[in-house]
Write an enzyme that holds these catalytic residues in place. Structure first.
Site, mmCIF file in Angstrom:
data_model
loop_
_atom_site.group_PDB
_atom_site.id
_atom_site.type_symbol
_atom_site.label_atom_id
_atom_site.label_comp_id
_atom_site.label_asym_id
_atom_site.label_seq_id
_atom_site.Cartn_x
_atom_site.Cartn_y
_atom_site.Cartn_z
ATOM 1 C CE1 TYR A 130 9.869 -8.489 2.219
ATOM 2 C CE2 TYR A 130 9.495 -10.083 0.567
ATOM 3 C CZ TYR A 130 10.035 -9.689 1.830
ATOM 4 O OH TYR A 130 10.454 -10.642 2.849
ATOM 5 C CE1 TYR A 187 15.983 -11.037 0.365
ATOM 6 C CE2 TYR A 187 14.796 -11.135 2.453
ATOM 7 C CZ TYR A 187 15.131 -11.472 0.923
ATOM 8 O OH TYR A 187 13.999 -12.232 0.380
ATOM 9 N NE ARG A 188 11.738 -9.524 -1.610
ATOM 10 C CZ ARG A 188 11.274 -10.888 -2.190
ATOM 11 N NH1 ARG A 188 11.839 -11.862 -1.610
ATOM 12 N NH2 ARG A 188 10.647 -10.915 -3.469
#
Ligand code: ADP
Length: 509
Positions: free
Chosen positions: A84, A457-458
């Protein structure tokens, strides 16, 4: 030089009055080390430097200085959030606040099963501390566990265990706010609180979650609940042979999760995911383009795995888990031609892997799938717990991977009411074709998901604005609330600008 970089230069000079020069990093190789893991070389997320405090007082002094020089800071714990965005900031020219040297385990309470840690404490550190003192506690670890306990929980990382929703197990934070002041959340708001890390019941608003995936403060201590070491663990390995089996895989598990017969979110993992831990791809296929179906079949045969693969674990008192496991086998037995046989582990047995809270890094082998300088990026939408929806999401996503010329790797973690679909986009960071394909693929996947009413969610630092824009209820009402809070707490816009798509007024235009 950008305005942010000029502000950073003044900050980094003045910071020498606060901390010694050997904890201030401005050399080119240091800046490049805080890397965004992108599929192409780019300066889009390159920091101006990094600075490594060792105490709360130093963090506060640096935050006050950043307010004076109007320098954006980007706090990281250990900076291993690779899929991420790694340790890089959203905004180029920000200064990394590297908290990895604040790595004390302040407390572990074996009776009430919690710990209080500083941000730099890694999963390995906590594991060693529990093991050395022979404490009857298990932690939950993500598949690749070289990161920090705090950073992972603040990002709402996941592990394959009953305590596997790491954000939800946070209880009590200490936070330096953007003005340099220090607060404690929950019951820790009371001087001498006796229950800071014990209770989520709180008088007034509960703020722990406000500091997850946000840019409202720097967490300097984090309380986390741990799982009492179970008397026994039973494991059932499940396989489904066809790509079309995901739907029934989801439908067979979520009602059992809902009724408490399964107490963690079991994930169906596609076979390329498992092969990538053993890989690289060239073990099976040296050619260009997508992995051909016959090669896929050969991989599944060789590794003795299904198209979809799932591990169910039962933790606790042996008689209780044996009964739960029996009930689950009875409920799902019709789907499996061979009789399901659980493996039982007891205290003292040689456990392995993240299901037992033992940190490992084997999962990182996946980035070698294509060889070269491997990279991966996560795309992680939340779906309803519904087999049809999961199957359709898989088919849509696989089609997009194919258009991008990339092998599909997805996992569907089945919760009681929803499913988190974590897709790993694997690539060779130096391959120009892949480099160009990955950002386009991400953009397409985010659009596709939003069209279904699914948000993520991310997400990766390069798509934080993109995902924030999909939260468009009330013409972006949530974005306006975030901006209101951001401007009230951080008027100089120094705290992680752009994190989760939240920008301070200074950079919003
Ligand atoms: P890990 O080392 O566990 O992989 P990171 O240190 O990469 O985790 O943190 C992931 C993200 O969480 C960071 O990019 C940052 O946005 C946020 N974060 C991490 N640590 C802190 C902290 N101490 N305070 C506030 N935000 C943090």
């Amino acid at each position: 030089m950008t305005a942010a970089a000029l502000d950073a230069a003044a900050f980094l000079r003045a910071a020498r009055d606060i901390i010694p020069a050997d904890r201030i990093f401005t050399a080119e190789e240091d800046r490049s080390a805080y890397d965004d893991q992108m599929a192409f070389p780019s300066d889009a997320h390159k920091p101006a430097g990094a600075i490594a405090p060792v105490s709360v007082e130093e963090v506060q002094a640096l935050v006050r200085l950043a307010n004076r020089t109007k320098t954006p800071l980007w706090p990281i714990s250990r900076g291993k959030n690779l899929g991420y965005g790694g340790s890089a900031p959203v905004m180029a020219g920000a200064v990394i606040l590297d908290m990895s040297r604040m790595n004390k385990i302040i407390e572990i309470d074996s009776d009430r099963a919690y710990c209080l840690v500083e941000p730099g404490v890694g999963f390995y550190d906590l594991y060693d501390a529990l093991a050395q003192k022979n404490m009857p506690l298990w932690m939950s670890v993500p598949g690749n566990a070289w990161g920090s306990v705090a950073g992972n929980a603040l990002e709402r990382g996941k592990g394959p265990q009953p305590y596997g929703d790491h954000g939800a197990t946070i209880c009590g934070l200490e936070v330096v706010l953007p003005d340099g002041s220090l607060i404690r959340t929950g019951t820790g708001a009371m001087e001498g609180s006796a229950t800071w890390n014990l209770s989520k019941d709180v008088y007034g608003p509960a703020w722990d979650q406000m500091f997850c995936q946000s840019n409202f403060g720097i967490v300097t201590k984090l309380g986390l609940w741990l799982m009492p070491a179970p008397e026994a663990t039973m494991t059932l390995n499940l396989q489904l042979p066809h790509d079309s089996d995901l739907g029934r895989g989801v439908d067979m598990l979520y009602p059992l999760r809902l009724r408490g017969l399964i107490d963690h979110d079991p994930a169906w993992v596609s076979y390329v995911g498992i092969a990538s831990y053993v890989g690289p791809r060239s073990n099976w296929y040296e050619g260009e383009g997508l992995l051909p179906e016959e090669k896929g079949r050969a991989i599944r045969d060789q590794l003795k795995i299904g198209w979809w693969n799932c591990q169910l674990n039962f933790y606790g008192h042996e008689k209780v888990i044996a009964a739960k496991c029996d009930a689950v086998m009875e409920a799902i037995g019709q789907h499996f031609p061979a009789k399901l046989t659980p493996t039982t582990w007891r205290k003292g047995d040689d456990f392995a892997g993240s299901k037992a809270g033992i940190p490992g890094t084997l999962d990182m082998a996946m980035i070698n799938w294509y060889g070269g300088r491997g990279g991966h990026m996560g795309f992680s939408p939340i779906l309803p717990a519904d087999g049809k929806a999961a199957q359709a999401q898989f088919e849509r996503t696989r089609k997009r991977y194919a258009e991008a010329g990339l092998d599909y790797y997805g996992a569907f973690a089945v919760g009681a009411r929803s499913v988190i679909n974590i897709n790993e986009i694997l690539y060779d960071r130096d391959d120009e074709r892949m480099a160009n394909a990955v950002p386009r693929l991400m953009d397409q996947l985010i659009s596709d998901a939003a069209a279904q009413g699914y948000s993520e969610y991310r997400t990766h630092i390069s798509t934080m604005d993109r995902v924030a824009k999909t939260l468009n209820y009330g013409n972006g009402a949530m974005g306006r609330l975030n901006s209101l809070l951001k401007d009230a707490l951080d008027p100089n816009g120094i705290m992680a600008p752009g994190k989760s798509g939240i920008w301070p007024a200074r950079y919003r235009s």
